[in-house]
Design an enzyme around this catalytic site. Structure first.
Site, mmCIF file in Angstrom:
data_model
loop_
_atom_site.group_PDB
_atom_site.id
_atom_site.type_symbol
_atom_site.label_atom_id
_atom_site.label_comp_id
_atom_site.label_asym_id
_atom_site.label_seq_id
_atom_site.Cartn_x
_atom_site.Cartn_y
_atom_site.Cartn_z
ATOM 1 N N ALA A 11 41.153 34.604 38.509
ATOM 2 C CA ALA A 11 39.687 34.557 38.594
ATOM 3 C C ALA A 11 39.085 35.961 38.586
ATOM 4 O O ALA A 11 38.005 36.188 38.032
ATOM 5 C CB ALA A 11 39.257 33.805 39.848
ATOM 6 N N ASP A 71 47.531 41.102 27.416
ATOM 7 C CA ASP A 71 48.815 41.451 28.014
ATOM 8 C C ASP A 71 48.734 42.930 28.335
ATOM 9 O O ASP A 71 48.219 43.725 27.540
ATOM 10 C CB ASP A 71 49.991 41.152 27.083
ATOM 11 C CG ASP A 71 51.309 41.095 27.873
ATOM 12 O OD1 ASP A 71 51.339 40.401 28.909
ATOM 13 O OD2 ASP A 71 52.282 41.748 27.467
ATOM 14 N N PHE A 154 45.456 46.101 42.407
ATOM 15 C CA PHE A 154 46.670 45.282 42.526
ATOM 16 C C PHE A 154 47.734 45.885 41.636
ATOM 17 O O PHE A 154 47.497 46.881 40.949
ATOM 18 C CB PHE A 154 46.373 43.820 42.138
ATOM 19 C CG PHE A 154 45.768 43.649 40.778
ATOM 20 C CD1 PHE A 154 46.573 43.449 39.662
ATOM 21 C CD2 PHE A 154 44.397 43.688 40.596
ATOM 22 C CE1 PHE A 154 46.023 43.307 38.393
ATOM 23 C CE2 PHE A 154 43.827 43.537 39.333
ATOM 24 C CZ PHE A 154 44.648 43.345 38.235
ATOM 25 N N GLY A 155 48.928 45.301 41.648
ATOM 26 C CA GLY A 155 50.013 45.799 40.801
ATOM 27 C C GLY A 155 50.399 47.226 41.171
ATOM 28 O O GLY A 155 50.598 47.561 42.333
#
Length: 198
Positions: A11, A71, A154-155
């Site tokens: 989201a 990607d 994030f990541g």
């Protein structure tokens, strides 16, 4: 109203895309919001290949609606471009951010600052209702820090020191607005917007 299916259930990503593209009369919905099941094997060797796999699988599953797939990942020069397309599963198929970051720090343990160069890459594939394909790519250059810093993002964001930040902050130490203005996905979305406007 034109509905664009985002080939993802993230989201946060959907909101970022909607804010960046913002075409009048367009709405962006995730697979889950559309009630679509689409989880193809992402087994290509490039970001473009994987984005295409996701885009065309969602295009078919949605009955031919417009679809946007992306990607993205991290390329570290000292690791010959790894983790690359394996960024999300660098530490294994069931890896999470913490394990991926720990593995990256371990792999770069003996690498000095000047050789810790890296970039985030994002490739977008937009497939319109009639099957017309538009591709856009965005990157952000930087270096890998020696420890995680910041609670945002994030990541690999807590380890990534963007070249555009002169004050040495990681991406995870930037506001979401600031991150979007310089990030690989933000850059790719701006490129896609220009391409679609034509």
């Amino acid at each position: 109203m034109k509905t664009v299916v985002i080939a993802s259930n993230n989201a946060h990503k959907a909101q970022e895309i909607a804010e960046a593209l913002d075409f009048p009369g367009w709405e962006f919905r995730t697979l889950r919001q559309m009630g679509i099941e689409s989880d193809p094997a992402e087994d290509a060797e490039t970001f473009l290949g994987n984005a295409r796999i996701k885009a065309y699988a969602a295009h078919e599953a949605s009955g031919g609606k417009a679809v946007l797939a992306d990607d993205s990942g991290l390329e570290v020069d000292a690791l010959d471009g790894a983790p690359g397309v394996f960024s999300a599963r660098y530490a294994g198929e069931d890896a999470d951010d913490a394990r991926n970051n720990a593995k990256l720090l371990e792999a770069l343990a003996d690498v000095p600052d000047d050789r810790r160069t890296a970039r985030f890459v994002c490739t977008l594939v937009f497939v319109d209702e009639d099957g017309t394909e538009t591709i856009a790519k965005g990157t952000i250059e930087g270096r890998i820090a020696h420890e995680e810093r910041g609670g945002g993002g994030f990541g690999y964001d807590p380890l990534f020191l963007p070249d555009v930040f002169a004050d040495g902050r990681t991406l995870a130490e930037a506001s979401s607005q600031e991150k979007n203005s310089v990030s690989h996905r933000g850059n790719a979305l701006r490129a896609l917007r220009e391409a679609l406007k034509k």
